[in-house]
Design a protein around this motif. Structure first.
Motif, short mmCIF file in Angstrom:
data_model
loop_
_atom_site.label_atom_id
_atom_site.label_comp_id
_atom_site.label_asym_id
_atom_site.label_seq_id
_atom_site.Cartn_x
_atom_site.Cartn_y
_atom_site.Cartn_z
N GLN A 116 -28.14 -18.06 14.09
CA GLN A 116 -27.18 -17.42 14.98
C GLN A 116 -26.37 -18.46 15.76
O GLN A 116 -26.88 -19.51 16.13
CB GLN A 116 -27.95 -16.54 15.97
N LYS A 124 -22.21 -11.52 10.34
CA LYS A 124 -21.64 -10.46 11.15
C LYS A 124 -21.24 -11.04 12.50
O LYS A 124 -22.04 -11.69 13.17
CB LYS A 124 -22.65 -9.32 11.37
N THR A 130 -20.22 -10.21 16.25
CA THR A 130 -20.34 -9.13 17.22
C THR A 130 -19.56 -9.49 18.48
O THR A 130 -19.81 -10.53 19.10
CB THR A 130 -21.81 -8.87 17.59
N ARG A 190 -18.76 -4.01 21.66
CA ARG A 190 -19.37 -2.94 20.86
C ARG A 190 -18.82 -2.94 19.43
O ARG A 190 -19.13 -2.04 18.65
CB ARG A 190 -19.10 -1.58 21.51
N TYR A 191 -18.04 -3.93 19.07
CA TYR A 191 -17.45 -3.99 17.73
C TYR A 191 -18.09 -5.11 16.93
O TYR A 191 -18.58 -6.10 17.48
CB TYR A 191 -15.94 -4.22 17.82
N SER A 192 -18.05 -4.97 15.62
CA SER A 192 -18.54 -6.04 14.74
C SER A 192 -17.56 -6.24 13.60
O SER A 192 -16.80 -5.32 13.22
CB SER A 192 -19.93 -5.70 14.19
N THR A 251 -17.21 -8.14 9.65
CA THR A 251 -17.96 -8.71 8.52
C THR A 251 -17.04 -9.46 7.57
O THR A 251 -17.44 -9.82 6.47
CB THR A 251 -18.69 -7.60 7.76
N ASP A 283 -24.19 -13.67 13.56
CA ASP A 283 -25.48 -13.67 12.87
C ASP A 283 -25.26 -13.97 11.40
O ASP A 283 -24.37 -13.39 10.76
CB ASP A 283 -26.18 -12.31 13.01
#
Length: 286
Positions: A167, A200, A202, A205-207, A209, A273
């Motif tokens: 991370q 991912k 982050t 509240r959004y992510s 990819t 991550d």
């Protein structure tokens, strides 16, 4: 030809910028003065460093850069002049240089000592101008200060790598004029830690990819109505090489920028991550 740049949080409403330019011309009539910006958020060291780091290299070697942000002299905030990457900087020792010089070691640094002859509540005008013009005329740094080896470091704004959890923990470094969120996570760090793995991102509240190379890549190659992509959120590495969260063609008056929509401000966390096994729902950077 002597180039002198100005980067301040003075704004343009008051007399400060005009007074500084007038003082420069009084000292050095043939100086070429360039405004990098006077719209730095008041006292924002990180904003100053980000803008200056990504602009100074475009100027000719030998340019002198005056930095007037959080510049009031104190025991904890000395004034320094230095040579870095063929450029000269006159600024407060408040951590700005630690961000600009994160990858390049200054050739020489001095603590300015002409304050014994000048008392001022406006040091950019009364001290920095005199030092910058002296340097622009070819003066040696050691004449206006005592050589030092260290400058103040800002370590709390550096991203951290959690190897055990695969991370990167970064944060919001700067919010630009479009409301885009610039993080302190560089493309180099992302590639060094990620090693091509799925990931991912982050942010609040959004992510995300997928990381794009350009803003308009989000619209794809279809010739259909591209307006349907206006206001879409995306992540990309910007021209400065930092991870950015943006809203494609956002209308700041009606939709708002990424910082508004995601509710993110300076220093808010951005986490990446990485996954040891490839997962179809995550798209590695290409």
């Amino acid at each position: 030809m002597s180039f002198i740049t100005l980067t301040t949080d003075f704004g343009t409403k008051d007399h400060f910028v005009g007074a500084v330019k007038g003082a420069i011309f009084s000292e050095l009539a043939d100086a070429k003065i360039v405004d990098i910006t006077h719209e730095i958020s008041p006292f924002s060291i990180t904003e100053t460093a980000y803008i200056l780091k990504n602009s100074y290299k475009s100027f000719p070697k030998g340019t002198t850069h005056i930095v007037g942000v959080d510049s009031e002299l104190s025991i904890d905030n000395k004034h320094i002049a230095l040579e870095l990457d063929g450029h000269f900087f006159v600024c407060p020792d408040n951590g700005i240089i630690s961000m600009i010089a994160s990858e390049i070691v200054p050739t020489k640094i001095v603590e300015i000592n002409i304050h014994d002859r000048i008392e001022s509540s406006f040091p950019v005008l009364d001290v920095f101008v005199k030092v910058a013009c002296f340097i622009a005329r070819g003066g040696n740094l050691t004449v206006i200060g005592r050589e030092i080896k260290e400058f103040k470091k800002l370590v709390e704004i550096q991203p951290k790598v959690n190897q055990s959890q695969n991370q990167i923990i970064g944060g919001v470094l700067y919010i630009d004029n479009y409301g885009n969120i610039i993080t302190n996570i560089s493309k180099k760090m992302f590639n060094d830690v990620g090693k091509g793995r799925a990931f991912k991102v982050t942010a609040s509240r959004y992510s995300f990819t997928k990381i794009f190379n350009k803003y308009n890549e989000i619209k794809g190659t279809s010739s259909s109505d591209y307006n349907q992509f206006d206001g879409n959120k995306l992540a990309l590495f910007n021209s400065a090489g930092y991870l950015e969260i943006a809203i494609y063609r956002s209308n700041l008056k009606t939709v708002g920028g990424a910082s508004t929509l995601l509710g993110l401000e300076y220093r808010d966390p951005i986490i990446i991550d990485f996954f040891t096994e490839s997962k179809p729902e995550y798209t590695p950077l290409t």
